[in-house]
Design a protein around this motif. Structure first.
Motif, PDB file in Angstrom:
ATOM      1  N   PRO A  53       0.846  -1.212   0.000  1.00  0.00           N
ATOM      2  CA  PRO A  53       0.000   0.000   0.000  1.00  0.00           C
ATOM      3  C   PRO A  53       0.875   1.254   0.000  1.00  0.00           C
ATOM      4  N   LEU A  77       1.599   7.750  11.018  1.00  0.00           N
ATOM      5  CA  LEU A  77       2.694   6.796  10.927  1.00  0.00           C
ATOM      6  C   LEU A  77       3.968   7.599  10.640  1.00  0.00           C
ATOM      7  N   THR A 119       1.279  10.225   4.635  1.00  0.00           N
ATOM      8  CA  THR A 119       0.273  11.001   5.362  1.00  0.00           C
ATOM      9  C   THR A 119       0.959  12.113   6.149  1.00  0.00           C
ATOM     10  N   GLY A 179      -4.609   8.338   9.304  1.00  0.00           N
ATOM     11  CA  GLY A 179      -4.034   7.452   8.281  1.00  0.00           C
ATOM     12  C   GLY A 179      -4.902   7.423   7.050  1.00  0.00           C
ATOM     13  N   GLU A 180      -4.661   6.412   6.217  1.00  0.00           N
ATOM     14  CA  GLU A 180      -5.395   6.336   4.950  1.00  0.00           C
ATOM     15  C   GLU A 180      -6.708   5.577   5.132  1.00  0.00           C
ATOM     16  N   TYR A 205      -2.648   4.051  -4.416  1.00  0.00           N
ATOM     17  CA  TYR A 205      -1.516   3.148  -4.172  1.00  0.00           C
ATOM     18  C   TYR A 205      -1.008   2.644  -5.516  1.00  0.00           C
TER      19      TYR A 205
HETATM   20  N1  GLU Z   1       0.638   4.401   2.304  1.00  0.00           N
HETATM   21  C1  GLU Z   1       1.457   5.280   3.074  1.00  0.00           C
HETATM   22  C2  GLU Z   1       2.773   5.488   2.392  1.00  0.00           C
HETATM   23  O1  GLU Z   1       2.966   5.007   1.324  1.00  0.00           O
HETATM   24  C3  GLU Z   1       1.661   4.787   4.479  1.00  0.00           C
HETATM   25  C4  GLU Z   1       0.454   4.878   5.341  1.00  0.00           C
HETATM   26  C5  GLU Z   1       0.103   6.280   5.715  1.00  0.00           C
HETATM   27  O2  GLU Z   1       0.624   7.267   5.203  1.00  0.00           O
HETATM   28  O3  GLU Z   1      -0.804   6.414   6.552  1.00  0.00           O
HETATM   29  O4  GLU Z   1       3.616   6.179   2.909  1.00  0.00           O
END
Ligand code: GLU
Length: 459
Positions: free
Chosen positions: A99, A262, A267, A312-313, A339
């Protein structure tokens, strides 16, 4: 001699190319439910299914490994990439299938395909800390204003019609000169409210016309009450029934609930780079408190156990909400993103991967994989309850209106037939008898009482 050398070089090149072609691609991923999960020594999940589908479509072999540092991909202070993007940049991996959000900085460092999934940013928190029980009149929100107005008008009209038919119908009130009428206006209103609350305040109408109206009103009351209770039940279980924190602005303007994203994620990068004052305030607060989490699991655990909102997502948060019924996701979703699969710059298979992703999306294969891995356990609880509009019950309002018209018409017919028989027996015109009857029935009660006393005296 020279031609032999050239021949050998070409053969070596072809052999090298063949080996390169048949060599499995090194795919890096990250363990996150339901994208990639460990099952014994194997990996499974949405991303693994997608990888095997793409591999069989494009005819490549692959070896998957989990990223060593457990990060998605960001740059450190010296400008070096780490996480899965770092592995691709350093040549330790050929593909990232995870993801992984498509962002401008990542796209500049590696090649990224068309997105295979769309998402946005939202936040997750415990239901009990998000709800605000300070609204006393929230039970009124179950019906829309127009619905409440419709019920009020129906109540007033029906009460008035019961009063009308009780006066007009001879089976209800045969001797207006001598008898008292049971159904005064206030009694009709009391009778109708009794039926609406299923209490049945008597006496009940005797005439057929009055009974028609009463029966239709009972039915109307039952439907309205059933709808109210059905809405009440879903509203009581609703996540967002009366939330004190409904948006990122609400989150930024309070200091009871701590919040964070995170670490080293897209994000966090979004809040860091945003010019929106609310989002900047959120970023500055997270920096001050260093309220970041190291993994998605830690974010979900903190949201469950602490006064903590995990930003988060949405697509990943929805899965957590489905798994843990004490959690809820904020209704606001910002910054739509996707994604994508990442590969080194100039990777020859990239175009084919993008085409294959679009084909899988158009054929519904991606939707199938999503429904396979996003099965939910709290679906019923997350259903939305909204205030019921009068238009949704227009049929029952129409039926009530027809019942009222029918009841009044029947009462008039009853009176007309009584007037005709009096007119025949007394040899008067039917119209004049009807007018006299009506004026007696709607005349002032003192006049009637005195008329009644006079008649008794004459008798
Ligand atoms: N999908 C995000 C990324 O590629 C990580 C999860 C998020 O950002 O909450 O950094």
């Amino acid at each position: 001699m020279a031609s032999l050398g050239l021949l050998l070089f070409t053969a070596a090149l072809i052999a090298g190319l063949c080996t390169a072609e048949t060599q499995p691609l090194k795919v890096t991923t990250i363990t996150q439910e339901p994208y990639t999960m460990t099952k014994g020594s194997e990996l499974e999940g949405f991303c693994m299914d997608l990888l095997s589908t793409l591999a069989s479509k494009l005819g490549f072999k692959y070896d998957v490994h989990v990223v060593k540092d457990g990060k998605y991909g960001a740059k450190d202070e010296r400008g070096n990439w780490f996480g899965m993007i770092g592995e691709v940049v350093r040549g330790e991996a050929d593909l990232v299938l995870a993801p992984l959000t498509l962002t401008a900085v990542r796209e500049a460092a590696v090649d990224m395909t068309k997105p295979f999934m769309q998402t946005g940013i939202s936040f997750l928190m415990r239901k009990d800390i998000a709800s605000d029980d300070s609204q006393y009149l929230s039970f009124l929100n179950l019906f829309s204003t127009e619905m409440w107005m419709g019920i009020l008008v129906a109540y007033l009209l029906t009460s008035f019609c019961i009063y009308l038919v009780a006066r007009i119908s001879p089976s209800e009130w045969d001797q207006p000169q001598t008898e008292d009428n049971h159904f005064t206006l206030s009694h009709s209103f009391w009778y109708t409210i009794g039926a609406l609350t299923l209490q049945g305040a008597g006496p009940h109408p005797k005439a057929l016309s009055g009974r028609v109206i009463t029966a239709i009103w009972w039915m109307f009351s039952l439907v309205v009450l059933a709808c109210y209770f059905a809405n009440l039940s879903s509203w009581l279980h609703l996540d967002s029934k009366h939330l004190s924190i409904k948006s990122f602005e609400d989150l930024a303007n309070q200091n009871v609930i701590q919040y964070g994203t995170l670490k080293a994620s897209s994000t966090l990068a979004y809040f860091k780079n945003s010019n929106n004052p609310t989002y900047r305030q959120i970023y500055e607060n997270m920096e001050r408190q260093q309220s970041y989490v190291q993994s998605m699991d830690e974010g979900i655990r903190r949201a469950q156990e602490e006064n903590y909102a995990f930003i988060g997502e949405s697509v990943s948060l929805d899965l957590a909400v489905a798994r843990y019924c004490n959690l809820m996701r904020c209704p606001e979703v910002i910054s739509m993103r996707g994604y994508s699969i990442a590969a080194p710059l100039g990777f020859p298979l990239l175009k084919n991967l993008s085409v294959a992703i679009l084909q899988l999306s158009e054929s519904g294969e991606l939707d199938y994989l999503r429904s396979k891995w996003w099965a939910s356990s709290c679906v019923a609880e997350n259903a939305q309850a909204s205030s019921l509009k009068a238009s949704s019950l227009k049929g029952v309002f129409l039926l009530l209106a027809l019942g009222l018209v029918l009841g009044v018409a029947m009462a008039l017919m009853e009176l007309a037939s009584k007037s005709r028989s009096i007119a025949n027996s007394q040899r008067k015109s039917c119209c004049s008898v009807l007018t006299t009857e009506l004026s007696q029935r709607f005349g002032r009660s003192e006049e009637k009482m005195s008329a009644g006393t006079d008649e008794k005296c004459k008798a």
